[in-house]
Scaffold this active site. Structure first.
Site, PDB file in Angstrom:
ATOM      1  CB  SER A  39      -0.391   0.460   1.524  1.00 25.19           C
ATOM      2  OG  SER A  39      -1.874   1.412   1.512  1.00 25.19           O
ATOM      3  CD1 TRP A  93      -1.843   1.732  -5.926  1.00 27.04           C
ATOM      4  CD2 TRP A  93      -2.131   2.822  -4.606  1.00 27.04           C
ATOM      5  NE1 TRP A  93      -2.526   1.779  -6.564  1.00 27.04           N
ATOM      6  CE2 TRP A  93      -2.795   3.319  -5.719  1.00 27.04           C
ATOM      7  CE3 TRP A  93      -2.224   4.178  -3.568  1.00 27.04           C
ATOM      8  CZ2 TRP A  93      -3.879   4.019  -5.592  1.00 27.04           C
ATOM      9  CZ3 TRP A  93      -3.019   4.681  -3.362  1.00 27.04           C
ATOM     10  CH2 TRP A  93      -4.333   4.963  -4.511  1.00 27.04           C
ATOM     11  CG  HIS A  94      -0.557   5.702  -0.551  1.00 26.53           C
ATOM     12  ND1 HIS A  94      -1.166   5.073  -0.276  1.00 26.53           N
ATOM     13  CD2 HIS A  94      -1.641   6.533  -0.716  1.00 26.53           C
ATOM     14  CE1 HIS A  94      -2.254   5.155   0.195  1.00 26.53           C
ATOM     15  NE2 HIS A  94      -2.024   6.148  -0.102  1.00 26.53           N
ATOM     16  N   GLY A  95       3.396   6.087  -4.080  1.00 24.44           N
ATOM     17  CA  GLY A  95       4.639   7.220  -4.210  1.00 24.44           C
ATOM     18  C   GLY A  95       5.743   6.271  -4.221  1.00 24.44           C
ATOM     19  CG  PHE A 128      -0.830   9.029  -4.893  1.00 26.08           C
ATOM     20  CD1 PHE A 128       0.657   9.250  -4.806  1.00 26.08           C
ATOM     21  CD2 PHE A 128      -1.445   9.499  -4.115  1.00 26.08           C
ATOM     22  CE1 PHE A 128       1.133   9.481  -3.530  1.00 26.08           C
ATOM     23  CE2 PHE A 128      -1.303  10.270  -2.988  1.00 26.08           C
ATOM     24  CZ  PHE A 128      -0.282  10.451  -2.750  1.00 26.08           C
TER      25      PHE A 128
END
Lengths: 319, 474
Positions: free
Chosen positions: B319, B322-324, B474
Site C-alpha cells: 500500500s 502504491w501511494h508513491g 498517485f
C-alpha cells in the site's frame, strides 16, 4: 424535470439576493476598516509611498510628514512587489487626489522575476470604480470576469479582517506605516534572500511605464528608491548589483530619479541592530532611514512638476 | 481538468445537462466520448496506455471466460497482470527502484549508473490499473463474466468522475449501473449536487487554506520548531482528509446526478477507534481492493495469528509503495502495518487480561488513534526521509511553544481553523449519512439556507487559486 428547473431558478434567485446583500454590506463596511486602500487617500497626502513590505515597514510616514512639513502616507502592502499592483494604486491615488510626490520603493521584482498574481486580490473591491484596477485584476485568471459577477467575491479572504477591524475600531496612527520589532539574529537567520534575476519581464516593464506616465499625467513627481538590505554574502551582493543595473536601465529610460540605498553601503545600515531580517528594517532602522530619505527627497519636491505629456487612457488599460 | 476549476463546471453542465435528454442507446457513447475528452485534457497521448491495457484485459477476460485448463487460465491471468503492472512499473516505479539500486550499489562499492527514464506519470494510472486488474481477477475467479462489449469495458475504466483518483470501482458494481436506464430522479440529482457542493467546500475552504500553512512549514522543515511541526502535521491530517474526501464527494456526487452510485470511499475516518477501524473508514475502496486481491491471496487470516500479521505487514508495504515511488511512502505504509500489528498483539495478549473497568474511555482511544495516524502523516507529507526525521526530532526534542509560527498571514490560519471546525461539527452530527445532515432538514427553507450559506462561505473564504488534489500525483 420541470420541478427541478424551477427549484434551480428559485435557488439561483436566492443566491443572487444573498450575494448582493453580502456584497453591499461589505461595500459599506470597507471604508470603516484599515483594509481600505483608499483610507489614506482621503487625507489627500502630498507625499505618497508606494511599494511592498519594504515600503510598508521602512517608511515611517509620520516621521516623513514631520521632516518634510507636508502630509504623507505610506501605501505599501506586504507581498505586493508587482508594478501591476502599484500602477493600480497610483491610478486610484490620482483619481482621488494627486499627491505632489510619489516615492516608489523598488527592488529586483519591480522589473524582473515571477510574481504570484493571486496577491492582487486586495484590489478586487475597487474594480468597479477604477478602470485601471479592473485592467490589472482581470490579469489574475481567465475566469476573473466570471468570478466578478459576484458582488461578494471581491471580499474573498478579506471579510473576516474587515469585521474584526470594525469591531476593534482599528485606527491608523502611523499613516500606513507598520513598525517591525526585534533584531536580526545573524546566527539564526539562514534564509537566503529571494533574487529576481536580471532578465526583464516585459509585462512588468510595461506596467512600470504606465505607472510613471499615469502619475506624471497628473503632475506628480516620481522618485524611485531602493531601501537598504542587510549586507549579505558575495553571491547575494553580486545579484543585488545585477538587479541595480536592471532597475537603473529601465528607470533611466523612463527618466525617473533612482536612489539606491542597497548598493550605497551606508555605514548606518551595516549594523544588524537596525534590521528585523535581511530584507527588512526594524522600527529604529526605519526611523533612521526615513530621516535620510526625507532629506534626499527635498530637491525633487522643489523641482517643477512634470508637464502632463501623455494622458491616461480612458479605459484604464496599460498598452 | 481539475474538479476545482471553472473548466470542470462547464464540462459538467455540458455532459450532464443533455444526458437525460439523450436516448438510452446514445448515453454510453456520450459518456465514453466525454470521458476520453476529460482524460485527454492533460496529456492526450496518455490515453493510449489506457487503450492498450483495456484491449489486453478485454481479450484476456474473453479467453478466461472460454475456460481451458487451470494452467492455461493462469497464463492468461499472468499476461493481464504483467501488462497492467508492467505499465505501472515502467511509468511510476522504474526510476525509483533502479535509482535506489544504484544508490545501494554506490554504498557497497559496486558503482553503476543505470539509465533513468524520467517519464511523466500518466494521471490516474494507479487507480485505473487497479480497476483493470480487479476486472480480470474477478473474471478469473468466476465472480464476473467477461464483457462482450469492448466499449462497455472501456467506459468502466474511463468513466470520468472516478477516473483520476477513484473511488476504485469494481466491474460487478459499476458496469450493470452503466447499462441500466437512468431516469431523471429529482431527489437523486439534488443529493448529487449537494454532495458536490460539500466537496467544493472541503476542498476550497478547508484543504487549500490549510495547504498555505502546511506547505510553508513542510517546504522549509529546518526553519521551524517542534510546536510548528506538530501544528502543521495536525493541519495536514485535516488537509489530506478534506482534499481527498472532497475529490470523492465530487466524483460520487457527479455520478449520482447521472443515476450511478459509486462506491463509498470515506466514513468519518478521524472518529475511528483503533487502526483496523481507521482503515475501514479511510480510502475504503483501496483498503477493500488490497483485502480482496492481496491480503486474501496471501492467506488472509486463515493460517494462524503470526501469518495473519505477516500478511498485514506485506499488504501495508504494498500500500505504501502504491501511494508513491519514494521511501517516505514505503515507511508510511510500514508504519501503518506496524500500528495494525500492534493492535492485533494488544487485542490478543493484553486486552483479555485488563479488566473492562480499566479500559480507556472511547474518546481517549479515539484521540490516541488520531494521534498515531497524524504522526504517521509526517512520513507521507515530508519531501524526504531526512526531512521527516528532522520534523520528528523537532517535535520530541525542541517543542518550543514560544516559537510557534502562525503562518505568513494569520488570517489564513484563522479561516482554516474555522473550516476545520465546520467540517468536524458537520461530520460529528452526520452520523455516517451519505452527506451531512446539515443539508437534510425536512423544511425546505432551512435546507436552502444551509446550501446558500455554504456557497457564500466558499465565495468569501474559499481559495480559488489553490492547486490540484493531492491524490492526483498517485
Amino acid at each position: 424535470m420541470r420541478r427541478f428547473v424551477l427549484s434551480c431558478l428559485a435557488f439561483a434567485a436566492l443566491l443572487w439576493a444573498a450575494d448582493r446583500l453580502t456584497g453591499a454590506a461589505l461595500d459599506r463596511l470597507l471604508p470603516h476598516t484599515t483594509t481600505d486602500l483608499r483610507r489614506g487617500m482621503r487625507r489627500h497626502p502630498e507625499v505618497a509611498v508606494l511599494g511592498s513590505s519594504r515600503a510598508l515597514y521602512h517608511y515611517a510616514a509620520d516621521t516623513l510628514e514631520r521632516r518634510l512639513g507636508m502630509r504623507a502616507h505610506n501605501f505599501g502592502v506586504a507581498g505586493q512587489r508587482s508594478p501591476l499592483f502599484h500602477r493600480a494604486v497610483a491610478a486610484m491615488l490620482v483619481a482621488e487626489h494627486p499627491p505632489r510626490l510619489a516615492v516608489l520603493e523598488v527592488d529586483g521584482f519591480t522589473v524582473a522575476g515571477d510574481d504570484d498574481l493571486s496577491h492582487l486580490s486586495v484590489l478586487l473591491p475597487y474594480w468597479r470604480r477604477y478602470p485601471a484596477v479592473k485592467d490589472v485584476v482581470l490579469r489574475r485568471s481567465r475566469w476573473e470576469r466570471v468570478k466578478l459577477l459576484s458582488r461578494a467575491y471581491p471580499y474573498n479572504s478579506l471579510a473576516l479582517n474587515m469585521v474584526v477591524q470594525r469591531l476593534r475600531r482599528s485606527t491608523d496612527p502611523r499613516l500606513g506605516f507598520q513598525a517591525l520589532h526585534g533584531r536580526l539574529d545573524l546566527r539564526a537567520e539562514v534564509v537566503a534572500s529571494e533574487v529576481a534575476g536580471a532578465r526583464l519581464d516585459p509585462l512588468k516593464v510595461r506596467y512600470l511605464g504606465c505607472l510613471v506616465r499615469g502619475l506624471r499625467a497628473h503632475g506628480v513627481r516620481v522618485v524611485a528608491v531602493r531601501s537598504p538590505s542587510f549586507p549579505a554574502s558575495p553571491a547575494e551582493r553580486s545579484a543585488a548589483d545585477a538587479e541595480h543595473r536592471a532597475l537603473a536601465g529601465v528607470l533611466g529610460e523612463l527618466e525617473v530619479p533612482f536612489i539606491d540605498f542597497t548598493t550605497a553601503d551606508l555605514p548606518e545600515f551595516r549594523d544588524p541592530r537596525f534590521f528585523r531580517d535581511r530584507a527588512h528594517l526594524n522600527e529604529e532602522g526605519a526611523t533612521r532611514f526615513t530621516r535620510i530619505v526625507a532629506d534626499s527627497l527635498r530637491p525633487w519636491l522643489a523641482a517643477p512638476a512634470p508637464a502632463a505629456a501623455v494622458p491616461a487612457t480612458e479605459d484604464g488599460a496599460c498598452r | 481538468m481539475l474538479f476545482n476549476s471553472f473548466e470542470f463546471v462547464l464540462f459538467f453542465l455540458l455532459v450532464v445537462g443533455p444526458f437525460f435528454a439523450l436516448p438510452q442507446a446514445w448515453r454510453k457513447p456520450w459518456l465514453l466520448g466525454w470521458s476520453a475528452v476529460f482524460y485527454m485534457a492533460w496529456i492526450p497521448i496518455a490515453i493510449l496506455l489506457i487503450l492498450f491495457s483495456t484491449t489486453i484485459d478485454y481479450f484476456v477476460a474473453r479467453a478466461l471466460d472460454r475456460g481451458g485448463t487451470p494452467a492455461r487460465r493462469k497464463w492468461w491471468l499472468a499476461l493481464s497482470l504483467i501488462t497492467n503492472f508492467g505499465v505501472l512499473f515502467v511509468f511510476k516505479y522504474y526510476d525509483f527502484f533502479i535509482g535506489s539500486a544504484a544508490s545501494i550499489g554506490r554504498l557497497t562499492g559496486v558503482g553503476f549508473e543505470p539509465p533513468l527514464l524520467h517519464l511523466v506519470l500518466p494521471i490516474g494510472i494507479s487507480f485505473y490499473t487497479f480497476e483493470a486488474v480487479s476486472y480480470t481477477v474477478d473474471v478469473y475467479r468466476g465472480k464476473y463474466p467477461a464483457e462482450r462489449s469492448y466499449a462497455r469495458l472501456l467506459l468502466f475504466i474511463l468513466y470520468f468522475p472516478k477516473l483520476i483518483a477513484g473511488p476504485i470501482e469494481r466491474a460487478g458494481h459499476l458496469i450493470p449501473q452503466l447499462e441500466a436506464k437512468a431516469r431523471f430522479d429529482y431527489a437523486r440529482v439534488r443529493d448529487g449536487l449537494v454532495q458536490i457542493l460539500w466537496g467544493f467546500f472541503k476542498k476550497l475552504v478547508v484543504a487549500d487554506r490549510l495547504a498555505l500553512y502546511v506547505d510553508g512549514v513542510y517546504d522549509h522543515p529546518t526553519h521551524h520548531v517542534g510546536s510548528t511541526a506538530l501544528l502543521a502535521t495536525v493541519f495536514f491530517a485535516f488537509q489530506i482528509y478534506c482534499d481527498f474526501s472532497a475529490y470523492s464527494d465530487i466524483a460520487i456526487g457527479t455520478a449520482r446526478v447521472m443515476g450511478i452510485d459509486l462506491l463509498r470511499n470515506f466514513r468519518r475516518p478521524y472518529f475511528a477507534v483503533g487502526f483496523r477501524d481507521f482503515w475501514s473508514r479511510w480510502h475504503i475502496t483501496l483498503s477493500t481492493w488490497f483485502r480482496d486481491y492481496v491480503y486474501q491471496p496471501l492467506g488472509g487470516n486463515r493460517h494462524g495469528f503470526w501469518r495473519t500479521n505477516r500478511n498485514v505487514l506485506l499488504v501495508f508495504l504494498v500500500s505504501g509503495v502504491w501511494h508513491g515511488a519514494s521511501w517516505t511512502f514505503v515507511l508510511w505504509g510500514m508504519a501503518h502495518g506496524c500500528l495494525l500489528v500492534s493492535e492485533n498483539l494488544w487485542d490478543r495478549f493484553v486486552s483479555p487480561r485488563v479488566p473492562s473497568r480499566l479500559s480507556a474511555p472511547l474518546w481517549l482511544r479515539r484521540a490516541g488513534t488520531f494521534a498515531a495516524v497524524m504522526l504517521a502523516w509526517v512520513l507521507f507529507r515530508a519531501d524526504s526521509v531526512g526531512d521527516a526525521a528532522h520534523l520528528y526530532a523537532q517535535m520530541f526534542t525542541n517543542f518550543d511553544l514560544g516559537g510557534l509560527y502562525l503562518g505568513a498571514d494569520v488570517r489564513h490560519t484563522a479561516y482554516a481553523l474555522f473550516g476545520v471546525a465546520v467540517v468536524w461539527g458537520v461530520e460529528r452530527l452526520s452520523e455516517g449519512g451519505i452527506y451531512p445532515r446539515l443539508f437534510a432538514p425536512r423544511l425546505k427553507p432551512v435546507r436552502w439556507l444551509a446550501y446558500a450559506s455554504v456557497v457564500m462561505l466558499i465565495v468569501l473564504i474559499g481559495v480559488f487559486d489553490g492547486g490540484q488534489f493531492i491524490y492526483f500525483q498517485f
